[in-house]
Design a protein around this motif. Structure first.
Motif, PDB file in Angstrom:
ATOM      1  N   ARG A  68       6.385  15.368  -1.526  1.00  0.00           N
ATOM      2  CA  ARG A  68       6.472  13.921  -1.677  1.00  0.00           C
ATOM      3  C   ARG A  68       5.510  13.446  -2.755  1.00  0.00           C
ATOM      4  O   ARG A  68       5.866  12.684  -3.642  1.00  0.00           O
ATOM      5  CB  ARG A  68       6.161  13.222  -0.337  1.00  0.00           C
ATOM      6  CG  ARG A  68       6.422  11.705  -0.400  1.00  0.00           C
ATOM      7  CD  ARG A  68       5.510  10.902   0.505  1.00  0.00           C
ATOM      8  NE  ARG A  68       4.104  11.048   0.227  1.00  0.00           N
ATOM      9  CZ  ARG A  68       3.446  10.445  -0.782  1.00  0.00           C
ATOM     10  NH1 ARG A  68       4.071   9.675  -1.641  1.00  0.00           N
ATOM     11  NH2 ARG A  68       2.142  10.626  -0.948  1.00  0.00           N
TER      12      ARG A  68
ATOM     13  N   GLU B 173       6.899  11.689  -6.033  1.00  0.00           N
ATOM     14  CA  GLU B 173       6.771  10.229  -6.027  1.00  0.00           C
ATOM     15  C   GLU B 173       5.532   9.716  -6.738  1.00  0.00           C
ATOM     16  O   GLU B 173       5.519   8.583  -7.206  1.00  0.00           O
ATOM     17  CB  GLU B 173       6.771   9.704  -4.592  1.00  0.00           C
ATOM     18  CG  GLU B 173       8.089   9.883  -3.887  1.00  0.00           C
ATOM     19  CD  GLU B 173       8.072   9.350  -2.467  1.00  0.00           C
ATOM     20  OE1 GLU B 173       7.074   8.715  -2.066  1.00  0.00           O
ATOM     21  OE2 GLU B 173       9.065   9.580  -1.748  1.00  0.00           O
ATOM     22  N   GLU B 174       4.487  10.507  -6.797  1.00  0.00           N
ATOM     23  CA  GLU B 174       3.240  10.032  -7.405  1.00  0.00           C
ATOM     24  C   GLU B 174       2.927  10.748  -8.717  1.00  0.00           C
ATOM     25  O   GLU B 174       2.780  10.112  -9.750  1.00  0.00           O
ATOM     26  CB  GLU B 174       2.082  10.164  -6.410  1.00  0.00           C
ATOM     27  CG  GLU B 174       2.279   9.267  -5.194  1.00  0.00           C
ATOM     28  CD  GLU B 174       1.113   9.289  -4.234  1.00  0.00           C
ATOM     29  OE1 GLU B 174      -0.047   9.317  -4.699  1.00  0.00           O
ATOM     30  OE2 GLU B 174       1.367   9.276  -3.018  1.00  0.00           O
TER      31      GLU B 174
END
Length: 155
Positions: free
Chosen positions: A110, A114-115
């Motif tokens: 994740r 996402e980051e």
């Protein structure tokens, strides 16, 4: 939770794998089946274990997730059915090392997607990330497990 990423050029990788359909954490028996298929003389060509998750578990129902349990193998490894040969080309990769139990991997993916990735300026190659297990869960405490997530990049 933040992770460290190393941008590096990796050599090509040859994998011998068996497909799996279902939640990623249930792939363990497929690794056992895979290990049982490798004849004794061929183990000299086996360089480690890996897994490819083809789907995003945030977008695909757990029972529909597709993956492969794999061994990294040398060019001298004789591929035979039901093994599937999968190759990753040499090139640039974002490599993230995760220390700890495999339960940390969903958060690591994740964070990566996402980051880190949106802010990185990198472009993704049309291949799924794959993870390489750097030690054996059969004789390693969960907190000492080491996993590399390798994300193929363009350029």
């Amino acid at each position: 939770m933040a992770f460290e990423i190393e941008l590096t050029h990796l050599p090509s990788v040859r994998l011998a794998g068996l497909p799996h359909k279902g939640p990623y954490p249930t792939i363990g028996p497929i690794f056992q089946e895979l290990a049982g298929l490798i004849p004794e003389p061929s183990w000299v060509e086996v360089e480690g274990a890996a897994m490819i998750g083809h789907d995003d578990p945030r977008e695909v129902a757990p029972e529909e997730l597709r993956s492969h349990a794999c061994f990294l193998v040398g060019e001298g490894f004789a591929m035979f059915p039901p093994l599937e040969e999968i190759r990753y080309p040499a090139g640039n990769y974002a490599v993230m090392r995760v220390k700890g139990p495999y339960s940390l991997l969903p958060e690591a993916y994740r964070w990566l997607s996402e980051e880190w990735f949106p802010a990185s300026g990198q472009r993704h190659r049309d291949l799924p990330a794959y993870e390489v297990y750097l030690n054996d869960p059969a004789n390693t405490k969960p907190e000492d497990l080491l996993t590399e997530i390798r994300l193929p990049l363009k350029g």
